[in-house]
Motif scaffolding. Structure first.
Motif, PDB file in Angstrom:
ATOM      1  N   ILE A 142      -2.359  -1.557  -5.669  1.00 14.09           N
ATOM      2  CA  ILE A 142      -2.012  -1.864  -4.280  1.00 14.09           C
ATOM      3  C   ILE A 142      -0.668  -1.219  -3.997  1.00 14.09           C
ATOM      4  N   THR A 143      -0.629  -0.359  -2.947  1.00 13.33           N
ATOM      5  CA  THR A 143       0.597   0.371  -2.614  1.00 13.33           C
ATOM      6  C   THR A 143       0.979   0.088  -1.168  1.00 13.33           C
ATOM      7  N   LEU A 144       2.258   0.406  -0.844  1.00 12.81           N
ATOM      8  CA  LEU A 144       2.807   0.181   0.490  1.00 12.81           C
ATOM      9  C   LEU A 144       2.570   1.441   1.323  1.00 12.81           C
ATOM     10  N   ILE A 145       1.965   1.281   2.514  1.00 14.18           N
ATOM     11  CA  ILE A 145       1.703   2.433   3.388  1.00 14.18           C
ATOM     12  C   ILE A 145       2.448   2.331   4.716  1.00 14.18           C
ATOM     13  N   LYS A 146       3.151   1.232   4.954  1.00 16.71           N
ATOM     14  CA  LYS A 146       3.938   1.097   6.168  1.00 16.71           C
ATOM     15  C   LYS A 146       5.166   0.247   5.867  1.00 16.71           C
ATOM     16  N   LYS A 147       6.303   0.605   6.484  1.00 15.35           N
ATOM     17  CA  LYS A 147       7.556  -0.095   6.232  1.00 15.35           C
ATOM     18  C   LYS A 147       7.433  -1.576   6.584  1.00 15.35           C
ATOM     19  N   VAL A 148       8.008  -2.413   5.702  1.00 16.31           N
ATOM     20  CA  VAL A 148       8.060  -3.844   5.982  1.00 16.31           C
ATOM     21  C   VAL A 148       9.406  -4.192   6.592  1.00 16.31           C
ATOM     22  N   TYR A 186       3.613 -11.801   3.068  1.00 15.45           N
ATOM     23  CA  TYR A 186       2.240 -11.375   3.322  1.00 15.45           C
ATOM     24  C   TYR A 186       1.345 -11.993   2.271  1.00 15.45           C
ATOM     25  N   GLU A 187       0.168 -12.397   2.666  1.00 16.12           N
ATOM     26  CA  GLU A 187      -0.804 -12.979   1.742  1.00 16.12           C
ATOM     27  C   GLU A 187      -2.060 -12.118   1.744  1.00 16.12           C
ATOM     28  N   LEU A 188      -2.368 -11.540   0.581  1.00 17.77           N
ATOM     29  CA  LEU A 188      -3.468 -10.599   0.445  1.00 17.77           C
ATOM     30  C   LEU A 188      -4.596 -11.247  -0.345  1.00 17.77           C
ATOM     31  N   LYS A 222      -3.410  -6.557  10.345  1.00 15.74           N
ATOM     32  CA  LYS A 222      -2.011  -6.258  10.052  1.00 15.74           C
ATOM     33  C   LYS A 222      -1.802  -5.947   8.581  1.00 15.74           C
ATOM     34  N   ILE A 223      -2.504  -6.654   7.707  1.00 17.43           N
ATOM     35  CA  ILE A 223      -2.375  -6.399   6.264  1.00 17.43           C
ATOM     36  C   ILE A 223      -2.973  -5.035   5.919  1.00 17.43           C
ATOM     37  N   LEU A 224      -4.075  -4.679   6.563  1.00 22.60           N
ATOM     38  CA  LEU A 224      -4.682  -3.376   6.294  1.00 22.60           C
ATOM     39  C   LEU A 224      -3.777  -2.240   6.741  1.00 22.60           C
TER      40      LEU A 224
END
Length: 911
Positions: A313-319, A327-329, A299-301
């Motif tokens: 680190i960038t956003l690729i899907k809407k949260v 989220y914990e990365l 899910k994080i990927l």
């Protein structure tokens, strides 16, 4: 002044009335809908477990209503699956379907089922809100995503080095969720259990002692995750640790952990954080590559992407805050040197909520089935309940106020029950034959600016009754199949139709159990349940089963199901697959030994073959023929009756043992044959031959033989007297003939000097009549004697038939063996042809093993024979007869036989 006051007064009165009506409605709804009932139940409880009884819990509310009313309770649940059921009579709430808390609420600590209950009749309708909290039980064990986790550690790893491990997952919550980790006891590694910000626990592998790859290059340790339930449950994974050489320095982040806030409406591509890690090594050992740790969730990927070169680190899907609040990365920085040890960093992304939610529509259908399809019988009355609609908007203020409308046909209407609940009812009677399906649209729109709206469609299907059973095209099916088919061969297809709709018209085919020769019909044929195609399960054999009858049943999918039967008759057609078999005479290696009488007449039966062929019809009809070894034509085979007979006299056979090949062939399309080799041994004696089947002419031959025997028996005595008289007269003539020095007296005196048995007188009782066998006399001449040559002096018959008849007559007169010397036999009726200038002596023989039982013998030969005994003791000047003259006995017998066998019944005289 009066006019405006009046208007004010009227407006005030109207305003006062509206306010009073509004207050009355508010009071009414507050009295009926303001009560919320809360209950608790554990998950996985047995279906039917009672949770509460509303009639008892709301007794105080119902007591305020007229006591004459009989209240009923009806639940308006959300969703397609009714987890809880409410009994109408007393409002008993029980478990309708087994509840799985993990499927219902996943990891949420608070898990409840909410629904509304209304009371009937609707004139005194009361609405209660019910909340049932589902409590967790320890029904799930912790488990790892991988059964084996490979880990590579450099031998230069310092004591205290930490390696993140795959976290275990436990679907339970609270004390039943994942509690701790444990590791197989060892001297080099331990685990350190840590807790994330969301409360999840994970383990890190910690190096306790320095590693030496040359001493031990790998370790296998069991990592176990346990919960704190009662009883506790656990799951494990295998850590395969391999030790390798690596760099001395690892990359290091500026900070070990970061906390980032992110708006839920942030656009794609938003930069979350710019990470920075340093490595004091030079060259490739100091070149850093950024990546997510191997154990981060998929899910994080899907939500975030990291640039391996610069650590962005960038956003690729809407949260969505409503879905996941944080989220914990886990990020690692690793250099490009050999055996590098990554540096680790943890990033916590907290999602900030904004107003971005549309109204949500929940349609609860009263009929089971798909979520978007409602079913109603065509006979349902007007105002039949179809569905309960509930609209929700998690936003606040005007953005959360929703207006609901129904679009579609005039056959249905929307009726509001409270602020967020609506009922969909039928408006007129429905007729499935006119229309079987309706599409309805529910639209919910909030009052925000700009407003957000939601549309939801669902279908109403009018159901038909299952009143038609399946119908076969034929009441009886026949199919023909040749034997020796391959298993799985297609036989035929039976077809049944059902005019009903849906599952009521869906036909399934089965074969009704039955026994065929003790075996289930399911071992012979099978049927495709979907299309009625019938296939063979075995290779059929016509000789075992020629006809199979079974019943096929067609059943529809209605409840109760309707069915129809038909009969299928399978006829197995014969093929020519069985060769003929010879049972008699018995064969050994396809060879039979047969003994044949050498003097059998033509047409004599040798052997009747007993043959079987398992096939039927022309395939089972057989014919026999001789295919080899019969070049001389001595034998003949009856093609139809398969009887082997003699075709000619066997006396002239070239050898005593002959071999013929017999072929038995059926009359099938592809003919099958069986061959046998018959070894025929010619036998001299009848007593050692096997019994034969009588020929067709045996009866007539037997009758003629009896007549001949009776006739000749009467003249036997007369013949003997004549023979004596002729012998005496011949001796007198020879004494007077100067050409001969032989006289009867000298011969008599010479014979008396021999040491023979005392002379005995021949009596009539010494004469024996010999019967014939199958029309042929059993005694024949010596097999090596020359055949008689017909001469005018003898008057013998020239044909072969006359020869056999003469032999038969010669055999009639037999002197009893009591008066015959064992070593003496006399040949009759064989004349030796004369040779010019000299006389051929007549051979005398003792007989052999073939003629010993049926020899001709004379007793007291000193009174009858004019020749020596055959032992070589005669004088050199003796002879049997004068030159050119026959023996008296030969002449007498020849004249007697010729006289008896004369065609006209008269005597034949010799020259």
């Amino acid at each position: 002044m009066k006019g405006p006051k009046m208007i004010q007064t009227k407006g005030k009165v109207r305003s006062t009335a509206s306010i009073a009506l509004l207050l009355l409605l508010v009071a009414l709804f507050q009295g009926t809908t303001g009560k919320t009932l809360k209950y608790k139940v554990y998950e996985e409880q047995r279906v039917g477990t009672v949770i509460a009884r509303l009639k008892e819990d709301v007794a105080g509310v119902l007591s305020k209503l007229p006591s004459s009313l009989s209240f009923r309770f009806r639940a308006m649940q959300r969703g397609s699956t009714q987890l809880l059921s409410v009994r109408e009579e007393d409002g008993e709430i029980s478990i309708g379907t087994k509840i799985d808390r993990e499927k219902l609420c996943e990891k949420n600590l608070n898990c409840s089922i909410e629904f509304d209950v209304v009371t009937l009749p609707t004139d005194y309708l009361q609405l209660f809100h019910v909340e049932v909290e589902v409590l967790d039980i320890n029904d799930n064990s912790p488990h790892f995503s991988r059964a084996i986790v490979p880990i590579e550690i450099s031998e230069s790893a310092s004591v205290g080095t930490r390696i993140p491990l795959d976290g275990a997952v436990d679907a339970d919550v609270g004390d039943n969720s994942l509690h701790t980790y444990s590791l197989t006891p060892n001297n080099f590694f331990k685990i350190d259990v840590r807790t994330r910000t969301d409360g999840a626990k994970y383990a890190e592998l910690v190096v306790m002692r320095e590693l030496d790859r040359e001493v031990q290059s790998s370790y296998q340790l069991q990592l176990t995750a346990s919960d704190n339930g009662v009883p506790p449950k656990s799951g494990s994974t295998l850590l395969k640790i391999s030790i390798s050489d690596s760099n001395d320095n690892s990359p290091a982040f500026d900070e070990q952990a970061y906390v980032i806030s992110l708006l839920e409406n942030s656009p794609l591509g938003t930069l979350i954080i710019d990470l920075n890690a340093t490595d004091p090594d030079e060259g490739t050992n100091g070149k850093i590559v950024y990546s997510f740790s191997s154990h981060v969730s998929p899910k994080i990927l899907e939500m975030f992407k990291i640039n391996p070169e610069n650590g962005h680190i960038t956003l690729i899907k809407k949260v969505d805050y409503e879905t996941t609040a944080s989220y914990e990365l886990d990020v690692q920085a690793q250099d490009l040197g050999p055996n590098s040890i990554p540096g680790l960093c943890k990033i916590v992304v907290k999602v900030v909520d904004v107003n971005d939610n549309k109204p949500e529509i929940n349609i609860n259908l009263m009929t089971p089935g798909k979520e978007e399809v409602a079913y109603i019988s065509e006979g349902a009355p007007v105002d039949t309940f179809i569905a309960l609609v509930r609209v929700d908007d998690i936003d606040a203020g005007l953005n959360g106020e929703v207006v609901c409308r129904l679009h579609g046909h005039g056959h249905f209407r929307l009726q509001k029950t409270n602020e967020r609940n609506y009922m969909i009812l039928t408006n007129i009677s429905l007729d499935r034959e006119k229309r079987s399906e309706y599409s309805l649209t529910v639209m919910a729109e909030d009052k925000g600016s700009p407003s957000l709206s939601t549309i939801k469609h669902f279908t109403v299907q009018v159901l038909d009754e299952n009143d038609n059973p399946p119908h076969f095209e034929k009441s009886r099916y026949e199919v023909f199949k040749s034997e020796n088919n391959s298993p799985g061969a297609y036989l035929m297809t039976v077809v049944a139709s059902d005019p009903d709709l849906g599952t009521n018209g869906q036909v399934t085919y089965t074969i009704i159990d039955a026994l065929i020769q003790g075996s289930p019909i399911s071992t012979y044929v099978t049927i495709d349940p979907s299309n009625g195609a019938i296939y063979a399960l075995r290779s059929f054999d016509h000789e075992d089963v020629s006809r199979v009858a079974f019943t096929v049943q067609a059943r529809d999918g209605g409840n109760p199901a309707l069915s129809a039967n038909t009969t299928v008759l399978l006829t197995v057609l014969d093929e020519n697959d069985n060769p003929p078999m010879i049972h008699s005479p018995s064969l050994r290696n396809h060879t039979a030994d047969l003994r044949v009488w050498k003097y059998a007449s033509p047409g004599q039966l040798i052997s009747a073959l007993k043959i079987t062929d398992r096939d039927s019809g022309a395939n089972g009809e057989v014919s026999c023929s001789i295919v080899g070894g019969n070049e001389d034509g001595l034998f003949v085979m009856d093609t139809r009756r398969c009887e082997l007979r003699t075709n000619a006299s066997l006396e002239q056979a070239p050898r005593d043992v002959m071999e013929i090949r017999v072929e038995v062939q059926d009359r099938g399309t592809s003919r099958l044959t069986t061959e046998a080799l018959f070894k025929l041994s010619l036998q001299e004696n009848m007593d050692i031959l096997p019994p034969l089947y009588p020929t067709g002419s045996s009866q007539s031959s037997l009758d003629l033989s009896l007549i001949v025997i009776i006739s000749l028996g009467a003249v036997c005595a007369l013949l003997l007297i004549v023979m004596v008289k002729f012998a005496t007269a011949r001796c007198s003539r020879e004494k007077k003939d100067p050409r001969h020095n032989y006289n009867c007296r000298v011969a008599e005196n010479s014979y008396q000097n021999h040491p023979k048995k005392p002379a005995r007188q021949i009596h009539k009782a010494d004469i024996t009549l010999v019967p014939t066998i199958n029309g042929t006399l059993p005694v024949h001449s010596h097999p090596h004697s020359p055949l008689p040559s017909p001469t005018p002096e003898r008057g013998t018959l020239g044909s072969r038939q006359s020869h056999h008849s003469r032999q038969s007559l010669n055999s009639l007169v037999t002197i009893s063996s009591n008066h015959v010397p064992e070593n003496f036999a006399l040949e009759l009726a064989h004349a030796t042809p004369p040779v010019e200038g000299q006389y051929q002596p007549r051979p005398s023989f003792r007989g052999n093993k073939y003629t010993r039982s049926y020899r001709y013998a004379l007793n007291e030969m000193d009174k009858f024979s004019l020749k020596d005994s055959g032992r070589g003791d005669s004088e050199a000047g003796d002879s049997d007869y004068e030159p050119g003259r026959e023996s008296p006995v030969d002449r007498l017998l020849g004249e007697g036989f010729t006289e008896l066998y004369s065609p006209e019944g008269q005597h034949c005289s010799h020259a």
